[in-house]
Write a protein that holds these residues in place. Structure first.
Motif, PDB file in Angstrom:
ATOM      1  N   ASP A  98     -29.119 -27.977  -3.201  1.00  0.00           N
ATOM      2  CA  ASP A  98     -30.393 -27.982  -3.903  1.00  0.00           C
ATOM      3  C   ASP A  98     -30.531 -29.170  -4.846  1.00  0.00           C
ATOM      4  O   ASP A  98     -31.544 -29.303  -5.539  1.00  0.00           O
ATOM      5  CB  ASP A  98     -30.544 -26.667  -4.679  1.00  0.00           C
ATOM      6  CG  ASP A  98     -31.998 -26.303  -4.865  1.00  0.00           C
ATOM      7  OD1 ASP A  98     -32.814 -26.639  -3.985  1.00  0.00           O
ATOM      8  OD2 ASP A  98     -32.324 -25.710  -5.909  1.00  0.00           O
ATOM      9  N   LEU A  99     -29.494 -30.012  -4.910  1.00  0.00           N
ATOM     10  CA  LEU A  99     -29.518 -31.200  -5.776  1.00  0.00           C
ATOM     11  C   LEU A  99     -29.857 -30.835  -7.223  1.00  0.00           C
ATOM     12  O   LEU A  99     -30.776 -31.406  -7.823  1.00  0.00           O
ATOM     13  CB  LEU A  99     -30.520 -32.233  -5.241  1.00  0.00           C
ATOM     14  CG  LEU A  99     -30.225 -32.861  -3.884  1.00  0.00           C
ATOM     15  CD1 LEU A  99     -31.431 -33.610  -3.351  1.00  0.00           C
ATOM     16  CD2 LEU A  99     -29.029 -33.807  -3.973  1.00  0.00           C
ATOM     17  N   GLY A 120     -20.967 -36.498  -3.140  1.00  0.00           N
ATOM     18  CA  GLY A 120     -21.783 -37.685  -2.906  1.00  0.00           C
ATOM     19  C   GLY A 120     -23.029 -37.740  -3.767  1.00  0.00           C
ATOM     20  O   GLY A 120     -24.027 -38.354  -3.402  1.00  0.00           O
ATOM     21  N   TYR A 208     -29.052 -36.590  -7.621  1.00  0.00           N
ATOM     22  CA  TYR A 208     -29.511 -37.385  -6.475  1.00  0.00           C
ATOM     23  C   TYR A 208     -28.313 -37.784  -5.621  1.00  0.00           C
ATOM     24  O   TYR A 208     -27.194 -37.868  -6.134  1.00  0.00           O
ATOM     25  CB  TYR A 208     -30.218 -38.650  -6.961  1.00  0.00           C
ATOM     26  CG  TYR A 208     -31.674 -38.459  -7.297  1.00  0.00           C
ATOM     27  CD1 TYR A 208     -32.662 -38.693  -6.352  1.00  0.00           C
ATOM     28  CD2 TYR A 208     -32.063 -38.045  -8.564  1.00  0.00           C
ATOM     29  CE1 TYR A 208     -34.007 -38.526  -6.661  1.00  0.00           C
ATOM     30  CE2 TYR A 208     -33.402 -37.875  -8.887  1.00  0.00           C
ATOM     31  CZ  TYR A 208     -34.369 -38.118  -7.926  1.00  0.00           C
ATOM     32  OH  TYR A 208     -35.704 -37.945  -8.227  1.00  0.00           O
ATOM     33  N   PRO A 209     -28.548 -38.034  -4.349  1.00  0.00           N
ATOM     34  CA  PRO A 209     -27.471 -38.596  -3.543  1.00  0.00           C
ATOM     35  C   PRO A 209     -27.124 -40.000  -4.039  1.00  0.00           C
ATOM     36  O   PRO A 209     -28.028 -40.767  -4.377  1.00  0.00           O
ATOM     37  CB  PRO A 209     -28.064 -38.673  -2.132  1.00  0.00           C
ATOM     38  CG  PRO A 209     -29.398 -38.024  -2.173  1.00  0.00           C
ATOM     39  CD  PRO A 209     -29.797 -37.874  -3.595  1.00  0.00           C
ATOM     40  N   ILE A 210     -25.849 -40.312  -4.116  1.00  0.00           N
ATOM     41  CA  ILE A 210     -25.450 -41.680  -4.449  1.00  0.00           C
ATOM     42  C   ILE A 210     -25.837 -42.567  -3.268  1.00  0.00           C
ATOM     43  O   ILE A 210     -25.579 -42.219  -2.117  1.00  0.00           O
ATOM     44  CB  ILE A 210     -23.927 -41.762  -4.691  1.00  0.00           C
ATOM     45  CG1 ILE A 210     -23.544 -40.871  -5.880  1.00  0.00           C
ATOM     46  CG2 ILE A 210     -23.484 -43.203  -4.941  1.00  0.00           C
ATOM     47  CD1 ILE A 210     -22.044 -40.712  -6.069  1.00  0.00           C
ATOM     48  N   PRO A 211     -26.511 -43.695  -3.535  1.00  0.00           N
ATOM     49  CA  PRO A 211     -26.919 -44.548  -2.401  1.00  0.00           C
ATOM     50  C   PRO A 211     -25.711 -44.932  -1.559  1.00  0.00           C
ATOM     51  O   PRO A 211     -24.613 -45.131  -2.075  1.00  0.00           O
ATOM     52  CB  PRO A 211     -27.527 -45.776  -3.077  1.00  0.00           C
ATOM     53  CG  PRO A 211     -27.898 -45.335  -4.450  1.00  0.00           C
ATOM     54  CD  PRO A 211     -26.927 -44.257  -4.824  1.00  0.00           C
ATOM     55  N   GLU A 212     -25.987 -45.052  -0.270  1.00  0.00           N
ATOM     56  CA  GLU A 212     -24.923 -45.411   0.658  1.00  0.00           C
ATOM     57  C   GLU A 212     -24.249 -46.721   0.254  1.00  0.00           C
ATOM     58  O   GLU A 212     -23.043 -46.878   0.339  1.00  0.00           O
ATOM     59  CB  GLU A 212     -25.562 -45.556   2.045  1.00  0.00           C
ATOM     60  CG  GLU A 212     -24.615 -45.728   3.179  1.00  0.00           C
ATOM     61  CD  GLU A 212     -25.403 -45.814   4.488  1.00  0.00           C
ATOM     62  OE1 GLU A 212     -25.969 -44.771   4.885  1.00  0.00           O
ATOM     63  OE2 GLU A 212     -25.475 -46.900   5.089  1.00  0.00           O
ATOM     64  N   SER A 265     -29.349 -48.329  -1.212  1.00  0.00           N
ATOM     65  CA  SER A 265     -30.035 -47.663  -0.089  1.00  0.00           C
ATOM     66  C   SER A 265     -29.065 -47.634   1.081  1.00  0.00           C
ATOM     67  O   SER A 265     -27.860 -47.818   0.907  1.00  0.00           O
ATOM     68  CB  SER A 265     -31.304 -48.450   0.271  1.00  0.00           C
ATOM     69  OG  SER A 265     -32.002 -47.806   1.318  1.00  0.00           O
ATOM     70  N   VAL A 266     -29.621 -47.436   2.278  1.00  0.00           N
ATOM     71  CA  VAL A 266     -28.794 -47.585   3.480  1.00  0.00           C
ATOM     72  C   VAL A 266     -28.477 -49.082   3.615  1.00  0.00           C
ATOM     73  O   VAL A 266     -29.264 -49.936   3.211  1.00  0.00           O
ATOM     74  CB  VAL A 266     -29.512 -47.058   4.753  1.00  0.00           C
ATOM     75  CG1 VAL A 266     -29.626 -45.547   4.683  1.00  0.00           C
ATOM     76  CG2 VAL A 266     -30.896 -47.675   4.914  1.00  0.00           C
TER      77      VAL A 266
END
Lengths: 432, 495
Positions: A98-99, A120, A208-212, A265-266
């Motif tokens: 659920d971040l 992550g 938040y997801p850590i950027p790739e 980002s990616v």
């Protein structure tokens, strides 16, 4: 209710264990002569009891987490009891899918990031004293940083709070879901309130997801070309997660002023954005340098530290803001002033600086700061002296330190009166 | 539900008061004729109606201040209304009140592209802001489904969301400063064009306060640069679980789409009956719409991953549109879902609960059970990425007892949202409609603390009283009509 004797609760060694060693003497310096020994409750219920006892006794308090920002603002008035949140340091909940995470207010940001990292995720803020600051202190001082370019300030990441009120009752607002309009947004009220309205007990934040991948680009060179680059980048469809003006920073070769861009980002998107940014810089004849992980994270860490951690030759800490388009002119002004280091977030127009005295002349320095403040105010902004050395404390007293020029001060006073009718919460430190 | 006059026992002398308003604002700004007042009896929540004593249509901040000062002088409450599209009865007039309508305050006062700020009057329609800046490649992010008719003033009052909040946030994340007329008629400016001005965040407090802290007369908004590339992906599923699982997997894959929306079979068919998009397969149990934005290379990479995730979860067909006309076509059905529900049923009752995203499947099952138990069909459309549900309960108001029954059912849905760790309103507001459920979520101490804030702004309780907060009288009566009053103060797990 009988007042709690703070001496029964703690011994001084405990306090020193909790405080960050790098700011060792801070409590003594900022509230030392006035303060009683600190109380550091081990549970929220205990914190509420302490507050209730203080309310019954009309004992004013100074809340603190790790103590890293105790010198921000004016010294508290009267005989204050320091109340530490450092033992309320638990991660209450992290719902990975659920971040969202709930922490006790005394949890250090560093520890939260470590707990989130295996999934992550991160709380995308880069505040002052990032290694020692607690979440409660970060919220109380509204201290985010460069990452606000993408993620907003800490106000934008805070979903819910529980607080201990002046009367020792526990109350909450918000919740744990990302969209919630039930009841007043007390999260916004408490963000940046410097502990003057209640004690933050728990905080629920959006993760938040850590950027790739992350990469950083530093640009420097001809000043008008830099200004053009900043505006060009802001008007482009690039999506940097940070975009700062920086100056006085040792990471920047040759020049005093530069731009720092961070992309996250990616991998293909980062590469494309770096390519486009470098092309833009080359067209404008700017110099550039690419930083990759882990150096790039280190750069941002040191940048923030340089603009907010006072040193012997840069003892003043400023937070200021102005319309983003005013940044180049403010940078010219800063370059002609005392020795300084700092950063201006290019999209929000918020900035941080640490600076020294002009040739050891404090009176001249204070005049120069007032001119800088006027320049910020002329561009719909403000200038706050978060921390000043003893030489300047008489030049900038309480409300003057914050630099409020709005018409909302009376209303703020009424809010303070409602939430703290006996002036027990951090009296004298803040604007209100 | 009963809305009792909250201030004086004797009725105000409206003839005399109206004369004062005409003196202050001019004859054309004051509406008194009964037939003209009809328009203002309700907002988007049409099941509740109350005729205001007086309606005023100011054009300037000073006129709003003059109107509020008169309300203070005569100690009559006032209710602010924007475009009147709110769904929680926030702009519902109360008895013996003045309705202050900001619909004529529709000027865009300043467009500053260099600083990406726009200053507007509150009557400006949401999508006018984007229209004003789209030529230069910018847009205003919050986009409620009603964006072509709802006003910024109402968006500020309700802290409106929309289908693109997942990545860019709701109204409060885009408002930097406000000019306010406080409940005593004083004009103050809070915030600025720069965030984090010294002192308390009065802007943040005001946004979402539902007209109880005053009236915003100027709003400084942040605008964003339109993305390089935008892709909308439509996937259809033979089970709701699979669609919901896809949402969770997309988040777990570290992708934050601009928005993620789900519609169930009943909604799909309602939309296809009415909007005839021919995009949504009528036999699908659920469709999922995902919008991705960013650089082309990023959107391409993420589209591939989202499509793969949907396929892994059993999606039958996947359509990806990047062309703006094609994207609009895919969104059209979703944006017309409420209107479609209005066509397939005489009436519908929409709820606005939120659950943690992991509880989506559970809450949908609960809603299905309630639908069966109460005997009313429910069409589900929701902001899946935010966990924000909009169950549309279909009913017929002309049949006695149906409205009461669907309201009770709606209340049961909200209680389950709270049980799951969610909330009773994600974006529509508490208004007149849901205040009796506030104690399900908040303790007496929580509500008292919120009232401290209200007292600082409005000690006389003239600004939109009888909204947001429960009062023993009205909530007691409303509850008594259906169930024991205690049900409203029960519930330990409220957060």
């Amino acid at each position: 209710m009988r007042a709690i004797d703070p001496n029964d609760l703690n011994d001084p060694n405990d306090l020193n264990d909790l405080l960050d060693p790098s700011i060792g003497q801070l409590i003594d310096r900022s509230i030392g002569q006035l303060a009683r020994p600190a109380v550091i409750p081990e549970s929220i219920e205990r914190l509420a009891e302490v507050m209730a006892a203080c309310a019954a006794d009309r004992q004013p308090i100074v809340p603190f987490g790790s103590g890293s920002k105790l010198a921000w603002g004016d010294s508290p008035k009267g005989s204050v009891l320091p109340v530490g949140l450092g033992r309320l340091d638990r991660l209450v909940m992290h719902d990975e899918a659920d971040l969202v995470a709930t922490v006790e207010a005394g949890m250090k940001l560093r520890d939260l990031q470590a707990a989130l990292a295996p999934s992550g995720q991160w709380l995308p803020i880069d505040p002052a004293f990032a290694d020692s600051a607690t979440l409660g202190g970060i919220v109380a001082t509204a201290d985010a940083g460069s990452l606000r370019q993408r993620y907003g300030g800490i106000r934008d990441l805070l979903l819910g709070i529980s607080i201990v009120r002046w009367d020792g009752q526990i109350a909450k607002a918000g919740g744990r879901v990302v969209k919630n309009v039930a009841g007043y947004d007390l999260m916004k009220l408490f963000t940046g309130s410097f502990g003057t309205l209640g004690l933050l007990a728990t905080l629920t934040v959006r993760t938040y997801p850590i950027p790739e991948q992350c990469q950083t680009l530093l640009l420097w060179g001809d000043r008008p070309a830099l200004a053009q680059a900043a505006q060009g980048l802001r008007n482009s469809t690039l999506t940097p997660i940070a975009l700062d003006w920086v100056w006085g920073n040792p990471a920047l070769p040759e020049a005093a002023v530069g731009l720092a861009l961070r992309f996250g980002s990616v991998a293909p998107s980062v590469a494309e954005q770096m390519r486009r940014s470098i092309a833009l810089a080359q067209d404008l004849g700017l110099q550039s340098m690419v930083l990759s992980e882990p150096d790039e994270a280190d750069f941002w860490h040191k940048l923030r530290a340089a603009s907010t951690a006072p040193t012997s030759d840069r003892p003043i800490t400023l937070k200021f803001g102005a319309l983003p388009t005013a940044a180049p002119a403010l940078l010219d002004r800063l370059a002609s002033g005392p020795i300084s280091q700092g950063q201006i977030h290019a999209s929000s127009g918020l900035g941080w600086a640490s600076l020294g005295a002009i040739e050891g002349d404090w009176l001249r320095t204070s005049r120069w700061i007032r001119q800088l403040r006027a320049a910020c105010e002329a561009e719909q902004g403000f200038l706050t002296l978060l921390q000043v050395p003893a030489e300047l404390t008489h030049q900038f007293k309480q409300s003057d330190r914050w630099g409020d020029r709005g018409s909302g001060l009376a209303l703020m006073g009424k809010i303070k009166q409602q939430f703290d009718p006996h002036q027990l919460l951090n009296p004298g430190r803040f604007l209100v | 539900m009963v809305f009792a006059p909250s201030l004086s026992a004797t009725r105000p002398d409206w003839e005399a008061i109206a004369r004062e308003f005409v003196n202050a604002l001019g004859d054309r700004a004051v509406i008194r004729r009964r037939d003209e007042l009809l328009t203002y009896e309700c907002d988007g929540l049409t099941s509740y109606r109350h005729r205001p004593a007086l309606v005023v249509l100011p054009r300037t901040t000073e006129q709003v201040a003059a109107a509020v000062k008169l309300c203070n002088r005569f100690r009559v409450p006032f209710v602010a209304r924007g475009a009147g599209t709110g769904l929680s009865g926030g702009a519902l007039p109360i008895e013996d009140s003045v309705l202050i309508v900001t619909a004529l305050m529709k000027q865009i006062l300043k467009v500053d592209l260099g600083n990406q700020r726009v200053v507007v009057q509150p009557g400006v329609i949401n999508n006018w802001v984007t229209q004003a800046v789209s030529g230069a490649g910018f847009y205003y992010a919050p986009d409620p489904s009603s964006q072509i008719i709802c006003s910024i003033g109402g968006n500020v009052a309700e802290n409106s969301g929309g289908v693109h909040c997942l990545k860019y946030g709701v109204t409060t994340n885009h408002v930097l400063g406000l000019k306010l007329v406080l409940p005593d008629g004083e004009i103050v400016e809070v915030g600025s064009a720069v965030p984090e001005m010294p002192g308390y965040d009065l802007t943040g407090i005001f946004v979402g306060s539902e007209g109880t802290l005053g009236i915003a007369t100027e709003v400084t908004l942040r605008i964003l640069k339109t993305a390089d590339e935008i892709a909308v992906l439509l996937a259809d599923f033979t089970s709701m679980d699979a669609a919901a699982k896809s949402v969770a997997d997309i988040i777990a894959a570290k992708i934050i789409p601009g928005g993620m929306e789900i519609m169930d079979n009943l909604s799909i068919n309602a939309v296809e009956d009415v909007a005839k998009t021919n995009c949504y397969p009528r036999d699908a149990e659920a469709i999922l719409l995902v919008e991705l934005d960013g650089l082309a290379v990023e959107v391409a990479a993420n589209s591939d991953r989202v499509a793969q995730i949907c396929r892994e979860n059993g999606a039958r067909n996947i359509t990806i549109a990047t062309d703006s006309q094609e994207r609009l076509k895919l969104w059209k059905g979703r944006k017309s879902a409420f209107a479609a529900a209005g066509h397939v049923s005489p009436d519908y009752y929409v709820q606005d609960g939120v659950v943690p995203r992991g509880k989506l499947v559970w809450i949908l099952q609960e809603i299905a059970k309630l639908s069966e138990e109460y005997g009313y069909k429910v069409a589900n459309v929701f902001h899946a990425g935010d966990g924000n549900l909009h169950p549309l309960v279909l009913y017929d108001k002309s049949v006695p007892g149906q409205l009461e029954a669907v309201e009770e059912m709606g209340g049961e849905i909200l209680k389950r949202c709270v049980q799951a760790g969610g909330t009773i309103s994600g974006e529509h507001g508490i208004g007149a409609e849901k205040r009796c459920y506030m104690p399900d979520m908040f303790s007496a101490a929580d509500l008292e603390t919120m009232q401290w804030l209200r007292s600082a702004f409005d000690p006389l309780r003239l600004a939109n009283p009888d909204k947001v907060f429960p009062t023993p009288k009205t909530c007691g009566e409303a509850a008594n009509a259906q169930a024991p009053a205690q049900r409203l103060v029960e519930g330990v797990d409220r957060f």
